[in-house]
Design a protein around this motif. Structure first.
Motif: not given
Ligand SMILES: *Cc1c(COP(=O)(O)O)cnc(C)c1O
Length: 209
Positions: A19, A21, A42, A66, A68, A198
């Motif tokens: 993932q 970010i 993200h 999304t 974070h 991530h």
């Protein structure tokens, strides 16, 4: 020198379980909008106030974002953080874990969270000490019923991060967790090789801040 990543191709270049970010802290609106247009969804921010400025409106335009939280959280920002973010990656002390657990109940928003580990045992860095991790994890999961999905770390600068990444992978496996957030512009390839799920990339995607 940080090699620039082309946001349009980055996802094809990464293993599918990784993932990405995009860390949009300190970036101008034009660059954030360009990243959205290129399909990134993200994003990571390290300050609650700035994240609200960047994302409160955009959140309404894009229902598949999304967000974070990747920076330290203060008690007086917990309510805003729970309302805005989709994951909190920086659970780093009991007081903030307790405040988050209470606030998530209040808002009925039970966010997946990561425990931040001070993997280099650096006095100036946030995070749980390696020795305290098992009991802290138990506190979050058993006492507070938090949804702890993984660990997060920032290894010491100017050192080979690999031994730290490998130790993080061990700690993650040991707790039976599946997610591991580590690796930034300089070292994300090493992080992936060591088991990151991530990666948090700012400079290499957006340019210097
Ligand atoms: C700023 C930041 C990043 C991104 O760093 P780059 O070197 O710009 O890729 C990643 N993680 C955290 C926690 C950060 O604060």
């Amino acid at each position: 020198m940080i090699a620039k990543i082309d946001p349009a191709n980055i996802r094809k270049a990464l293993p599918s379980h990784i993932q990405l970010i995009a860390v949009s802290k300190n970036q101008p609106d034009e660059k954030i909008d360009a990243a959205l247009q290129q399909g990134l969804r993200h994003f990571g921010e390290n300050k609650v106030q700035e994240a609200i400025r960047h994302w409160q409106k955009r959140r309404l335009q894009y229902n598949d974002l999304t967000l974070h939280l990747i920076g330290p959280l203060q008690s007086n920002k917990v309510s805003e953080a729970v309302a805005l973010f989709d994951t909190i990656q920086t659970i780093d002390r009991k007081k903030i874990a307790l405040a988050l657990a209470d606030e998530m109940k209040k808002q009925a928003r039970f966010l997946p969270c990561f425990i931040q580990v001070n993997i280099g045992d650096e006095p100036q860095k946030s995070g749980i000490a390696v020795d305290d991790l098992p009991s802290f994890y138990n506190y979050c999961v058993a006492d507070l019923k938090m949804d702890i999905v993984g660990l997060m770390a920032i290894p010491p600068l100017d050192e080979n991060p690999e031994p730290y990444f490998l130790q993080m992978k061990k700690l993650t496996d040991h707790l039976g967790l599946k997610q591991l957030s580590m690796g930034m512009s300089q070292d994300y390839q090493q992080a992936i090789a060591c088991g990151a799920t991530h990666i948090r990339i700012g400079t290499a995607l957006f340019g210097e801040r």
